[in-house]
Design a protein around this motif. Structure first.
Motif, short mmCIF file in Angstrom:
data_model
loop_
_atom_site.label_atom_id
_atom_site.label_comp_id
_atom_site.label_asym_id
_atom_site.label_seq_id
_atom_site.Cartn_x
_atom_site.Cartn_y
_atom_site.Cartn_z
N GLY A 62 0.80 -1.22 0.00
CA GLY A 62 0.00 0.00 0.00
C GLY A 62 0.83 1.26 0.00
N GLU A 63 2.11 1.12 -0.32
CA GLU A 63 3.02 2.26 -0.31
C GLU A 63 3.15 2.88 -1.70
OE1 GLU A 63 6.05 0.48 3.06
OE2 GLU A 63 6.43 0.09 0.94
N ILE A 64 3.29 4.17 -1.70
CA ILE A 64 3.62 4.86 -2.95
C ILE A 64 5.06 4.53 -3.26
CG2 ILE A 64 4.04 7.14 -3.91
CD1 ILE A 64 1.52 8.06 -2.40
N ASN A 65 5.28 4.08 -4.49
CA ASN A 65 6.59 3.53 -4.83
C ASN A 65 7.13 4.12 -6.12
OD1 ASN A 65 8.67 1.74 -4.14
ND2 ASN A 65 7.93 0.24 -5.63
N PRO A 67 9.76 6.95 -7.94
CA PRO A 67 11.02 7.62 -7.58
C PRO A 67 10.83 9.13 -7.44
CG PRO A 67 11.06 6.89 -9.87
CD PRO A 67 9.78 6.41 -9.28
N GLY A 68 11.46 9.70 -6.45
CA GLY A 68 11.46 11.15 -6.28
C GLY A 68 10.37 11.64 -5.35
N GLU A 69 10.74 12.54 -4.46
CA GLU A 69 9.78 13.08 -3.50
C GLU A 69 8.67 13.88 -4.17
OE1 GLU A 69 9.27 12.41 -0.27
OE2 GLU A 69 10.82 10.91 -0.68
N GLU A 70 9.00 14.59 -5.23
CA GLU A 70 7.99 15.39 -5.93
C GLU A 70 6.90 14.48 -6.51
OE1 GLU A 70 7.83 18.38 -9.71
OE2 GLU A 70 9.56 18.56 -8.37
N ALA A 71 7.29 13.37 -7.12
CA ALA A 71 6.32 12.43 -7.69
C ALA A 71 5.49 11.77 -6.60
CB ALA A 71 7.03 11.38 -8.53
N LYS A 72 6.12 11.44 -5.47
CA LYS A 72 5.39 10.84 -4.35
C LYS A 72 4.35 11.81 -3.81
CE LYS A 72 9.01 7.70 -2.99
NZ LYS A 72 9.97 7.24 -2.05
N LEU A 79 -4.40 11.06 -5.13
CA LEU A 79 -5.21 10.03 -4.46
C LEU A 79 -6.13 10.65 -3.41
CD1 LEU A 79 -2.64 7.12 -4.15
CD2 LEU A 79 -4.65 7.23 -5.65
N ARG A 80 -5.62 11.59 -2.65
CA ARG A 80 -6.46 12.27 -1.65
C ARG A 80 -7.61 13.00 -2.33
NH1 ARG A 80 -1.62 13.83 2.25
NH2 ARG A 80 -1.91 12.15 3.75
N GLU A 81 -7.34 13.64 -3.46
CA GLU A 81 -8.41 14.32 -4.20
C GLU A 81 -9.50 13.35 -4.64
OE1 GLU A 81 -6.63 16.46 -7.44
OE2 GLU A 81 -5.89 18.05 -6.13
N GLU A 82 -9.14 12.08 -4.83
CA GLU A 82 -10.11 11.06 -5.23
C GLU A 82 -10.73 10.36 -4.02
OE1 GLU A 82 -8.56 8.41 -8.20
OE2 GLU A 82 -8.04 10.06 -9.54
N GLU A 88 -1.24 6.40 9.28
CA GLU A 88 -0.23 7.30 9.84
C GLU A 88 1.16 7.06 9.27
OE1 GLU A 88 -0.19 7.66 14.10
OE2 GLU A 88 -2.38 7.75 14.17
N ASP A 89 1.45 5.83 8.87
CA ASP A 89 2.77 5.55 8.30
C ASP A 89 2.84 5.76 6.79
OD1 ASP A 89 1.37 3.30 7.48
OD2 ASP A 89 2.79 1.86 8.27
N GLY A 90 1.81 6.36 6.20
CA GLY A 90 1.85 6.76 4.80
C GLY A 90 1.37 5.74 3.79
N ARG A 91 0.79 4.63 4.26
CA ARG A 91 0.29 3.61 3.34
C ARG A 91 -1.19 3.88 3.02
NH1 ARG A 91 3.19 -1.91 4.94
NH2 ARG A 91 5.03 -1.02 5.92
#
Length: 107
Positions: A62-65, A67-72, A79-82, A88-91
């Motif tokens: 369930g992790e965003i995988n 590359p790059g902080e900007e893409a994450k 996803l939040r907009e949807e 809490e751990d970002g999954r």
């Protein structure tokens, strides 16, 4: 484009707004259950060209995988907009997605 690649593109294009899937699920739906890494490569190389909803695909944990902080950050924002929630751990919060799916549709 190989048959598998065409199937992956078809599966990816069919993912509706507010739904999150894993690379492995896409691979299974495209007919090759052990090809999750190939799905990653297809998304990376063809995502923009075919306007694929890359942000709706995460890893098996369930992790965003991407590359790059900007893409994450971009993927999390989309996803939040949807309506997708995160733990809490970002999954991706699979429990909230299931709860939302179980609610009756209005209309």
């Amino acid at each position: 484009m190989t048959s598998f690649t065409e199937d992956v593109v078809r599966v990816l294009k069919s993912i509706p707004e507010g739904v999150v899937v894993t690379y492995g699920q896409v691979a299974r739906l495209a007919g090759s259950p052990r090809a999750a890494r190939q799905v990653v490569r297809i998304l990376h190389s063809m995502g923009e060209k075919h306007n694929l909803p890359w942000h709706r695909v995460v890893n098996a944990r369930g992790e965003i995988n991407v590359p790059g902080e900007e893409a994450k950050t971009e993927q999390r924002r989309r996803l939040r907009e949807e309506g997708i929630s995160f733990t809490e751990d970002g999954r991706v919060d699979w429990n909230k997605i299931t709860e939302k799916a179980d609610q009756p549709k209005k209309g």
